[in-house]
Design an enzyme around this catalytic site. Structure first.
Site, PDB file in Angstrom:
ATOM      1  N   HIS A 112       0.823  -1.214   0.000  1.00 18.96           N
ATOM      2  CA  HIS A 112       0.000   0.000   0.000  1.00 18.96           C
ATOM      3  C   HIS A 112       0.859   1.267   0.000  1.00 18.96           C
ATOM      4  O   HIS A 112       0.698   2.147  -0.856  1.00 18.96           O
ATOM      5  CB  HIS A 112      -0.930  -0.020   1.221  1.00 18.96           C
ATOM      6  CG  HIS A 112      -1.854   1.140   1.301  1.00 18.96           C
ATOM      7  ND1 HIS A 112      -3.139   1.084   0.831  1.00 18.96           N
ATOM      8  CD2 HIS A 112      -1.680   2.393   1.797  1.00 18.96           C
ATOM      9  CE1 HIS A 112      -3.720   2.262   1.024  1.00 18.96           C
ATOM     10  NE2 HIS A 112      -2.854   3.066   1.619  1.00 18.96           N
ATOM     11  N   GLU A 113       1.769   1.360   0.948  1.00 19.35           N
ATOM     12  CA  GLU A 113       2.580   2.579   1.067  1.00 19.35           C
ATOM     13  C   GLU A 113       3.517   2.765  -0.116  1.00 19.35           C
ATOM     14  O   GLU A 113       3.758   3.885  -0.566  1.00 19.35           O
ATOM     15  CB  GLU A 113       3.343   2.590   2.382  1.00 19.35           C
ATOM     16  CG  GLU A 113       2.459   2.653   3.616  1.00 19.35           C
ATOM     17  CD  GLU A 113       1.485   3.829   3.625  1.00 19.35           C
ATOM     18  OE1 GLU A 113       1.796   4.905   3.064  1.00 19.35           O
ATOM     19  OE2 GLU A 113       0.393   3.671   4.203  1.00 19.35           O
TER      20      GLU A 113
ATOM     21  N   HIS B  54       1.650   4.413  -2.898  1.00 21.74           N
ATOM     22  CA  HIS B  54       1.656   5.866  -2.762  1.00 21.74           C
ATOM     23  C   HIS B  54       2.991   6.448  -3.250  1.00 21.74           C
ATOM     24  O   HIS B  54       3.023   7.444  -3.977  1.00 21.74           O
ATOM     25  CB  HIS B  54       1.455   6.287  -1.301  1.00 21.74           C
ATOM     26  CG  HIS B  54       0.085   6.107  -0.780  1.00 21.74           C
ATOM     27  ND1 HIS B  54      -1.039   6.608  -1.400  1.00 21.74           N
ATOM     28  CD2 HIS B  54      -0.356   5.487   0.347  1.00 21.74           C
ATOM     29  CE1 HIS B  54      -2.108   6.306  -0.687  1.00 21.74           C
ATOM     30  NE2 HIS B  54      -1.717   5.619   0.378  1.00 21.74           N
TER      31      HIS B  54
ATOM     32  N   HIS C 235       3.331   6.318  -7.017  1.00 17.41           N
ATOM     33  CA  HIS C 235       2.481   7.351  -7.611  1.00 17.41           C
ATOM     34  C   HIS C 235       3.174   8.715  -7.538  1.00 17.41           C
ATOM     35  O   HIS C 235       3.258   9.443  -8.528  1.00 17.41           O
ATOM     36  CB  HIS C 235       1.140   7.367  -6.885  1.00 17.41           C
ATOM     37  CG  HIS C 235       0.169   8.354  -7.436  1.00 17.41           C
ATOM     38  ND1 HIS C 235      -0.969   8.685  -6.770  1.00 17.41           N
ATOM     39  CD2 HIS C 235       0.155   9.095  -8.563  1.00 17.41           C
ATOM     40  CE1 HIS C 235      -1.645   9.589  -7.474  1.00 17.41           C
ATOM     41  NE2 HIS C 235      -0.976   9.852  -8.560  1.00 17.41           N
TER      42      HIS C 235
END
Length: 127
Positions: free
Chosen positions: A80-81, A84, A87
């Site tokens: 998940h991190e 980020h 992105h």
């Protein structure tokens, strides 16, 4: 073969890298570079903020602060991190400073995509 319920950080990295292969060679290479080249503060330390998050500034690779725990939830947090961070990394690379920011809704697309790929890969291997 049954997947472990305990994951070293090295196993977590390998598991996530395998899961994100559908995103292509460039993404996987850049993701791996982030994993291995100082993007992540992995373990809990005295005075470190709880939870996990990704942060950065324009023109510098993002940083991930984890409090890694060696279980499946820790693996999903890594995926998940790093979603980020990837992105932000690509946004900063492709856009000028004035337009590289994005909404929280948009930010969650990349991180959730990584998580979905991880869940699918993990479930596929367990059955």
């Amino acid at each position: 073969m049954a997947k472990p319920s305990i994951f070293t950080f090295e196993e977590a990295k390998a598991t996530v890298l395998e899961a994100i292969k559908p995103l292509g060679e460039t993404y996987c290479k850049d993701f791996k570079d982030g994993l291995e080249n100082g993007w992540i503060d992995i373990y809990e330390n005295k005075g470190k903020r709880s939870g996990a998050y990704s942060w950065g500034v324009y023109g510098v690779h993002p940083y991930v602060l984890l409090n890694y725990q060696p279980r499946y939830n820790g693996v999903t947090t890594l995926a998940h991190e790093m979603g980020h961070s990837m992105h932000s990394f690509y946004s900063s690379k492709a856009q000028p400073y004035a337009t590289n920011e994005y909404t929280i809704f948009c930010a969650e697309v990349a991180s959730t995509t990584n998580e979905v790929l991880l869940v699918r890969a993990y479930a596929k291997e367990r059955h």
